[in-house]
Design a protein around this motif. Structure first.
Motif, PDB file in Angstrom:
ATOM      1  N   GLU A  12       3.391  10.493   2.486  1.00 61.39           N
ATOM      2  CA  GLU A  12       3.207  10.022   1.113  1.00 61.39           C
ATOM      3  C   GLU A  12       1.721   9.982   0.761  1.00 61.39           C
ATOM      4  O   GLU A  12       0.912   9.424   1.504  1.00 61.39           O
ATOM      5  CB  GLU A  12       3.812   8.630   0.959  1.00 61.39           C
ATOM      6  N   PRO A  13       1.328  10.544  -0.374  1.00 63.42           N
ATOM      7  CA  PRO A  13      -0.080  10.452  -0.795  1.00 63.42           C
ATOM      8  C   PRO A  13      -0.464   9.007  -1.095  1.00 63.42           C
ATOM      9  O   PRO A  13       0.364   8.208  -1.564  1.00 63.42           O
ATOM     10  CB  PRO A  13      -0.118  11.301  -2.074  1.00 63.42           C
ATOM     11  N   ALA A  14      -1.706   8.687  -0.861  1.00 65.32           N
ATOM     12  CA  ALA A  14      -2.183   7.314  -1.064  1.00 65.32           C
ATOM     13  C   ALA A  14      -2.052   6.885  -2.520  1.00 65.32           C
ATOM     14  O   ALA A  14      -1.837   5.702  -2.815  1.00 65.32           O
ATOM     15  CB  ALA A  14      -3.627   7.191  -0.595  1.00 65.32           C
ATOM     16  N   TYR A  15      -2.174   7.838  -3.462  1.00 65.29           N
ATOM     17  CA  TYR A  15      -2.173   7.455  -4.872  1.00 65.29           C
ATOM     18  C   TYR A  15      -0.832   6.892  -5.332  1.00 65.29           C
ATOM     19  O   TYR A  15      -0.767   6.165  -6.328  1.00 65.29           O
ATOM     20  CB  TYR A  15      -2.578   8.635  -5.755  1.00 65.29           C
ATOM     21  N   ILE A  16       0.254   7.205  -4.629  1.00 60.20           N
ATOM     22  CA  ILE A  16       1.581   6.739  -5.058  1.00 60.20           C
ATOM     23  C   ILE A  16       1.625   5.203  -5.096  1.00 60.20           C
ATOM     24  O   ILE A  16       2.118   4.606  -6.060  1.00 60.20           O
ATOM     25  CB  ILE A  16       2.680   7.286  -4.127  1.00 60.20           C
ATOM     26  N   LYS A  17       1.101   4.580  -4.065  1.00 57.75           N
ATOM     27  CA  LYS A  17       1.083   3.106  -4.039  1.00 57.75           C
ATOM     28  C   LYS A  17       0.144   2.551  -5.104  1.00 57.75           C
ATOM     29  O   LYS A  17       0.402   1.474  -5.665  1.00 57.75           O
ATOM     30  CB  LYS A  17       0.685   2.608  -2.650  1.00 57.75           C
ATOM     31  N   GLU A  18      -0.935   3.274  -5.386  1.00 52.81           N
ATOM     32  CA  GLU A  18      -1.844   2.831  -6.445  1.00 52.81           C
ATOM     33  C   GLU A  18      -1.162   2.905  -7.810  1.00 52.81           C
ATOM     34  O   GLU A  18      -1.299   2.001  -8.638  1.00 52.81           O
ATOM     35  CB  GLU A  18      -3.117   3.682  -6.435  1.00 52.81           C
ATOM     36  N   TYR A  19      -0.426   3.982  -8.049  1.00 51.99           N
ATOM     37  CA  TYR A  19       0.302   4.112  -9.311  1.00 51.99           C
ATOM     38  C   TYR A  19       1.311   2.986  -9.481  1.00 51.99           C
ATOM     39  O   TYR A  19       1.529   2.481 -10.590  1.00 51.99           O
ATOM     40  CB  TYR A  19       1.038   5.461  -9.357  1.00 51.99           C
ATOM     41  N   ALA A  20       1.932   2.599  -8.367  1.00 51.33           N
ATOM     42  CA  ALA A  20       2.973   1.563  -8.427  1.00 51.33           C
ATOM     43  C   ALA A  20       2.408   0.196  -8.790  1.00 51.33           C
ATOM     44  O   ALA A  20       3.157  -0.701  -9.202  1.00 51.33           O
ATOM     45  CB  ALA A  20       3.704   1.490  -7.096  1.00 51.33           C
ATOM     46  N   LYS A  21       1.091   0.025  -8.660  1.00 49.98           N
ATOM     47  CA  LYS A  21       0.473  -1.266  -8.981  1.00 49.98           C
ATOM     48  C   LYS A  21       0.285  -1.470 -10.481  1.00 49.98           C
ATOM     49  O   LYS A  21      -0.105  -2.562 -10.912  1.00 49.98           O
ATOM     50  CB  LYS A  21      -0.892  -1.372  -8.284  1.00 49.98           C
TER      51      LYS A  21
END
Length: 754
Positions: free
Chosen positions: A390-399
């Motif tokens: 999973e790319p790191a940005y996915i968790k950032e987007y979820a925030k």
């Protein structure tokens, strides 16, 4: 054959796109080192474009069965679905991304030609085309050049070929600056039991090449499509094919005529990898071999090398195997149509230890001896499980938290509305579709009656008369997929179904075009895996199996990185009764406007958030499958009951754009009230899924609301359709006039392109 000293090295294999372990495997299969022609054969057949070596393990997880399925994914040139009354629809979507990035006119034109050949090699007469296009920043001169070239290529080829282009989609984002996506869809009709197969068997049966002569255009095109675009890619322009729509029209008629004789054993379009692909795939499927004399192949240039003849992707060509003794019949038909028809070989028996070998001769010398089965997808071609994460940005987007964004005031609505109506992702595509002939064949029921999907009457030469129509659409919001590949892919399937349902059709089956970056990048491959799983889940729940399609990897560059993951869904629906035809335009002053489905406080991944507020990091919008299913079943019932005047799904741009599009299509206005249970920005511009705007005459209000209450369907009476001095009025405040809206919406793209 070459001497040992002249045999190609591992470095040559690398230059042809083969991995070291693949080079070793080829030597193991052959029991010796390959010569250059053989190595070239394996390089194209084991390329991603032909073998799906990095994708097939996941493609196998997609649903493939239904009572209507007549040809499953990968079995034939295109999918085939029973539509009743002894008729079947063949349909498919494929990409021509890399060629279009370098030579947009021919890249797009030959994409149209190739997808139509896939349909008529099934014995089906094409009746409609769609396209799904994606480009970069439209303010860049390069993007305008690419868009002009692609649209002209599609229009010139499709118009001359005589098949209507009846719809499609167009999307812009900076991620496509280097790698535009050009996906072409075609659908055709054939009587059940009269379709052709892509196979070869029967020892001694003659093998013909028909259509255009073979040239040096498109050589190693499949390999070219299996690598990233770079500054050096322009050196590979010969890998881009050149098309001739008038030749294709002749080939269409001749092909359907020979199939109708009943003497065709098998037939296959020469698309990617040309002669070697057709000979190997047909032979492997039929478990026989072939002897091919390359001297007999009609060529455009003298002294073409064996690998050039075998790998050329010159357009408008077919490989045909017919019953022995019927050579004069096929020759007579192609002579009548003034097309090349040359017997280049014959079918041979399978060997004692293999399923069939291909022997290619040039100037009387054996230049290649390869086993068909080991070349092809599902045979000996490699299949890889690639690493993914999973790319790191996915968790950032979820925030993302909507409370961090201030809600709008009513005085802000006009500015946002103007931005959205004129935005290239939302505004009218008139500048594009006016270059296409949408009415040739007179089957298109959508040109003067806009709807969420295209409706095309099932008719044409040799097709029995019927009132049936196919309902077709292409859909994918790649911004959603980038934010959440699994959910975004499910939304793409759901929206395709919703568009068909809102048009009055019943969804039947899917073809897909999976456009992604480099599969060797773990984050990119994670996009692919998640999207395929989401697509599969949605297709199973909607009972829309996947009939086939195309994987296009390597849509990536060092400057822009990978494109957004873009799993384009091409969906086939059926309309049995033309009385069920539903359009999106508002009809009458005083009609009541309802929003069906559950609104939420959600602006995630909306065009409003992304381009107006310039907030790129947010998750995919709200989507729950049960809500979607409930709404779609309800819309089907409302249409069948005859309650609705119009239906239009809420998608890009949110509720306001949906209302504006219906109003502009009907030359009407609207007056609505907002929902004080939700934020104003999410209510008007949010893109939460599973919502449809419908209008009814006041006389139907009792029936509609009774049904909605009985089925516990979320709904809201928004307001009414207006006619005198039409304007868009929200909570008593005029936002803009119909004329102002139409000027923005209709002319924005043309002004930019001018």
């Amino acid at each position: 054959m070459d001497t040992l000293e002249s045999l190609p090295s591992l470095e040559t294999a690398r230059k042809l796109g083969l991995l070291p372990e693949e080079f070793d495997r080829i030597a193991e299969i052959l029991g010796r080192r390959p010569n250059f022609t053989e190595l070239s054969i394996f390089s194209v057949m084991w390329s991603e474009h032909c073998s799906y070596k990095n994708s097939i393990v996941w493609l196998k997880t997609l649903p493939r069965d239904s009572d209507r399925m007549l040809a499953k994914a990968g079995d034939e040139n295109a999918g085939l679905v029973d539509i009743g009354d002894g008729l079947a629809c063949s349909f498919k979507i494929e990409s021509h991304n890399h060629p279009s990035a370098l030579e947009p006119y021919q890249g797009a034109a030959t994409g149209v030609g190739g997808i139509n050949r896939d349909i008529f090699t099934m014995g089906a007469r094409p009746i409609a085309q769609l396209n799904s296009l994606r480009f970069g920043d439209l303010n860049l001169p390069k993007t305008k050049r690419l868009l002009r070239g692609v649209v002209k290529g599609i229009g010139d080829y499709g118009n001359a070929f005589g098949i209507p282009t009846v719809g499609g989609e167009l999307f812009f984002d900076d991620c496509y600056n280097t790698n535009p996506l050009v996906n072409a869809f075609s659908a055709g009709i054939v009587e059940v039991g009269k379709s052709a197969k892509a196979t070869s068997f029967g020892v001694g049966n003659p093998v013909f090449i028909v259509g255009s002569a073979t040239g040096k255009d498109g050589i190693h095109g499949a390999t070219f499509a299996s690598e990233d675009i770079s500054a050096a890619s322009t050196d590979k322009l010969p890998a881009v094919q050149v098309g001739d729509p008038f030749m294709e029209k002749l080939l269409l008629e001749a092909t359907l005529e020979i199939i109708a004789t009943g003497y065709v054993i098998g037939i296959q379009d020469m698309g990617a990898a040309g002669i070697i692909c057709s000979t190997s795939e047909m032979s492997a499927k039929g478990e026989h071999g072939m002897i091919i004399d390359l001297d007999k192949v009609p060529t455009r240039q003298p002294n073409m090398a064996p690998f050039e003849i075998l790998l050329s992707e010159s357009q408008e060509r077919m490989l045909v195997v017919i019953e022995k003794g019927k050579e004069h019949i096929i020759q007579g038909i192609f002579d009548k149509w003034d097309l090349n028809c040359a017997q280049i070989g014959e079918v041979t028996a399978r060997g004692e230890n293999d399923l069939g070998r291909l022997h290619f001769y040039r100037y009387g010398e054996l230049v290649a001896d390869v086993p068909a089965f080991d070349l092809v997808l599902g045979g000996g071609a490699p299949q890889y499980h690639r690493e993914y994460k999973e790319p790191a940005y996915i968790k950032e987007y979820a925030k993302f938290d909507i409370s961090d964004v201030d809600d709008i005031e009513k005085e802000d609505i006009r500015e946002i509305a103007e931005h959205l109506l004129a935005h290239p992702n939302i505004c009218s595509r008139k500048w594009v579709y006016e270059q296409y002939d949408s009415m040739v064949g007179t089957g298109n029921r959508s040109t003067n009656a806009p709807s969420d999907a295209a409706v095309v009457r099932v008719k044409g030469p040799g097709i029995p008369a019927t009132d049936k129509s196919i309902v077709i659409t292409v859909d994918c919001n790649s911004r959603y997929v980038n934010a959440n590949p699994r959910q975004g892919a499910m939304i793409a399937v759901a929206e395709a179904c919703r568009n068909i349902v809102c048009t009055g059709g019943e969804p039947l089956a899917v073809t897909n075009n999976l456009n992604f970056g480099n599969p060797y990048v773990p984050e990119v491959y994670w996009h692919f895996v998640e999207a395929v799983q989401g697509m599969g889940e949605a297709c199973r729940r909607f009972s829309t199996p996947v009939t086939g399609g195309n994987v296009s990897f390597y849509n990536q560059s060092s400057d822009d990185g990978p494109v957004f993951p873009t799993p384009t869904i091409g969906m086939l629906g059926l309309m049995e009764d033309p009385a069920h035809r539903m359009t999106l335009d508002f009809k009458n002053e005083g009609d009541l406007i309802y929003l069906i489905g559950q609104s939420t406080n959600d602006i995630a991944s909306s065009e409003y958030l992304y381009s107006f507020l310039d907030i790129k990091a947010s998750p995919a919008p709200y989507f729950e499958f049960d809500d979607e299913w409930h709404v779609q079943e309800g819309i089907k019932t409302m249409i069948r009951k005859g309650w609705l005047q119009s239906a239009h799904d809420v998608s890009d741009g949110g509720l306001f754009v949906t209302l504006a599009e219906s109003a502009m299509a009907g030359n009407k206005g609207f007056e609505i009230v907002s929902d004080d249970r939700h934020r104003l920005d999410s209510f008007l511009f949010g893109e939460s899924q599973s919502r449809v705007v419908v209008t009814i005459s006041p006389e139907q209000q009792k029936h509609l609301e009774g049904y909605l209450h009985d089925t516990v369907m979320p709904f809201m009476l928004l307001g009414t359709v207006t006619d005198s001095a039409p304007a868009f009025v929200i909570d008593g405040t005029p936002i803009m006039t119909l004329a102002e809206a139409k000027d923005l919406y209709d002319n924005a793209l043309g002004k930019i392109m001018a």
